[in-house]
Design an enzyme around this catalytic site. Structure first.
Site, PDB file in Angstrom:
ATOM      1  N   GLU A   1     -63.730 -12.623  36.626  1.00 48.81           N
ATOM      2  CA  GLU A   1     -65.159 -12.410  36.438  1.00 48.81           C
ATOM      3  C   GLU A   1     -65.878 -13.514  37.197  1.00 48.81           C
ATOM      4  O   GLU A   1     -65.363 -14.645  37.312  1.00 48.81           O
ATOM      5  CB  GLU A   1     -65.543 -12.429  34.955  1.00 48.81           C
ATOM      6  CG  GLU A   1     -64.893 -11.348  34.116  1.00 48.81           C
ATOM      7  CD  GLU A   1     -65.238  -9.932  34.550  1.00 48.81           C
ATOM      8  OE1 GLU A   1     -66.317  -9.746  35.177  1.00 48.81           O
ATOM      9  OE2 GLU A   1     -64.441  -9.025  34.287  1.00 48.81           O
TER      10      GLU A   1
ATOM     11  N   GLU B   1     -77.991 -10.425  35.993  1.00 46.97           N
ATOM     12  CA  GLU B   1     -77.201  -9.232  36.327  1.00 46.97           C
ATOM     13  C   GLU B   1     -75.721  -9.434  35.997  1.00 46.97           C
ATOM     14  O   GLU B   1     -75.049  -8.537  35.483  1.00 46.97           O
ATOM     15  CB  GLU B   1     -77.329  -8.884  37.816  1.00 46.97           C
ATOM     16  CG  GLU B   1     -78.740  -8.930  38.380  1.00 46.97           C
ATOM     17  CD  GLU B   1     -79.123 -10.332  38.844  1.00 46.97           C
ATOM     18  OE1 GLU B   1     -78.665 -10.773  39.917  1.00 46.97           O
ATOM     19  OE2 GLU B   1     -79.883 -10.985  38.093  1.00 46.97           O
TER      20      GLU B   1
ATOM     21  N   ASP C   1     -57.217 -10.160  37.150  1.00 50.23           N
ATOM     22  CA  ASP C   1     -58.635  -9.820  37.229  1.00 50.23           C
ATOM     23  C   ASP C   1     -59.459 -11.093  37.096  1.00 50.23           C
ATOM     24  O   ASP C   1     -59.017 -12.080  36.484  1.00 50.23           O
ATOM     25  CB  ASP C   1     -59.025  -8.827  36.135  1.00 50.23           C
ATOM     26  CG  ASP C   1     -60.443  -8.310  36.325  1.00 50.23           C
ATOM     27  OD1 ASP C   1     -60.707  -7.666  37.357  1.00 50.23           O
ATOM     28  OD2 ASP C   1     -61.291  -8.560  35.449  1.00 50.23           O
TER      29      ASP C   1
ATOM     30  N   HIS D   1     -70.501  -9.200  32.041  1.00 44.61           N
ATOM     31  CA  HIS D   1     -69.391  -9.810  31.290  1.00 44.61           C
ATOM     32  C   HIS D   1     -69.817 -10.599  30.053  1.00 44.61           C
ATOM     33  O   HIS D   1     -68.965 -10.993  29.245  1.00 44.61           O
ATOM     34  CB  HIS D   1     -68.543 -10.703  32.196  1.00 44.61           C
ATOM     35  CG  HIS D   1     -69.324 -11.676  33.027  1.00 44.61           C
ATOM     36  ND1 HIS D   1     -70.154 -12.630  32.501  1.00 44.61           N
ATOM     37  CD2 HIS D   1     -69.365 -11.844  34.376  1.00 44.61           C
ATOM     38  CE1 HIS D   1     -70.681 -13.348  33.464  1.00 44.61           C
ATOM     39  NE2 HIS D   1     -70.229 -12.886  34.626  1.00 44.61           N
TER      40      HIS D   1
ATOM     41  N   ASP E   1     -59.372  -6.599  31.044  1.00 41.90           N
ATOM     42  CA  ASP E   1     -59.248  -5.716  32.194  1.00 41.90           C
ATOM     43  C   ASP E   1     -57.869  -5.826  32.843  1.00 41.90           C
ATOM     44  O   ASP E   1     -57.342  -4.834  33.353  1.00 41.90           O
ATOM     45  CB  ASP E   1     -60.338  -6.030  33.219  1.00 41.90           C
ATOM     46  CG  ASP E   1     -61.705  -5.552  32.755  1.00 41.90           C
ATOM     47  OD1 ASP E   1     -61.796  -4.998  31.646  1.00 41.90           O
ATOM     48  OD2 ASP E   1     -62.690  -5.730  33.503  1.00 41.90           O
TER      49      ASP E   1
ATOM     50  N   HIS F   1     -67.141  -6.260  30.534  1.00 42.81           N
ATOM     51  CA  HIS F   1     -65.982  -6.620  31.338  1.00 42.81           C
ATOM     52  C   HIS F   1     -65.429  -7.958  30.838  1.00 42.81           C
ATOM     53  O   HIS F   1     -66.180  -8.857  30.454  1.00 42.81           O
ATOM     54  CB  HIS F   1     -66.378  -6.763  32.803  1.00 42.81           C
ATOM     55  CG  HIS F   1     -66.671  -5.458  33.469  1.00 42.81           C
ATOM     56  ND1 HIS F   1     -66.181  -5.128  34.705  1.00 42.81           N
ATOM     57  CD2 HIS F   1     -67.399  -4.390  33.061  1.00 42.81           C
ATOM     58  CE1 HIS F   1     -66.613  -3.920  35.045  1.00 42.81           C
ATOM     59  NE2 HIS F   1     -67.359  -3.457  34.052  1.00 42.81           N
TER      60      HIS F   1
END
Length: 225
Positions: free
Chosen positions: A9, A52, A7, A57, A155, A150
């Site tokens: 970010e 945003e 995963d 995260h 994750d 997140h």
């Protein structure tokens, strides 16, 4: 069979718009089960962090500026994933960012053919149902209570558990993968069986007479030869 749950970010949704990877989390799996071996890095994107993305995260520009840039971690990342399949939730997104970053530093792109997309797996297995990671954790009873924000490694860990369930759970094959626990002498219980006395079925005199009469009526019996 080695696989990697992966995963990332990022600072936004599109690398071609100048957005960058800021975190990579990888979890090693053998035969669909996490081994405990992980790869995790935060990355300095050398740019600002949009509000945003920060709300998703929680990684700020101030926090990330003290971490290495992608070029510094790329070789370690590539060494960890090797040539093994990559299990990714919405693979097109993460692979798009990773391959853009690799291209910027002159590294070969990762082949999309090596990816296993758990979003597609979930949609095929549960048509019409939500396929996001939180929804799948709820469906399979996987604890995601720590997921306030997140995080790539968190994750990836959840994804490894979800992937295992999508593949059929901890016992996916005839081998079951887990050897039965050997019992110790203290755990073995030996019970003495209560045996019945043997029952006798001796015929009565009337039964013997009836049998003799029946035998006498049989013609061509072998015992009369």
């Amino acid at each position: 069979m080695r696989e990697i749950a992966l995963d990332t970010e990022t600072t936004g949704l599109n690398p071609k718009s100048g957005h960058k990877v800021v975190e990579i989390g990888c979890v090693e799996m053998l035969n669909h089960i996490a081994t405990g071996e992980v790869f995790h890095v935060y990355i300095n994107p050398e740019r600002d962090m949009p509000e945003e993305a920060f709300r998703v995260h929680g990684l700020s520009e101030a926090f990330l500026k003290d971490h290495p840039v992608f070029k510094k971690v790329a070789d370690d990342f590539l060494a960890f994933i090797g040539d093994d399949p990559l299990v990714i939730h919405n693979a097109a997104f993460d692979m798009g960012f990773l391959n853009w970053e690799l291209e910027q530093i002159g590294k070969p792109a990762l082949d999309m053919a090596r990816t296993i997309d758990t979003v597609q797996m979930a949609r095929k297995k549960f048509p019409g149902a939500q396929a996001n990671l939180d929804a799948l954790c709820r469906r399979f009873g996987i604890d995601n209570s720590d997921r306030d924000l997140h995080g790539a490694l968190l994750d990836a860990r959840l994804l490894a558990d979800v992937y295992l369930e999508l593949m059929g759970g901890r016992q996916t094959g005839l081998g079951l993968g887990v050897e039965p626990k050997a019992e110790t002498q203290d755990e073995i219980k030996i019970e003495k069986r209560q045996l019945r006395e043997a029952r006798t079925f001796a015929p009565s005199e009337d039964e013997m007479t009836a049998h003799a009469l029946f035998i006498a009526q049989i013609e061509g019996a072998l015992w009369k030869a």
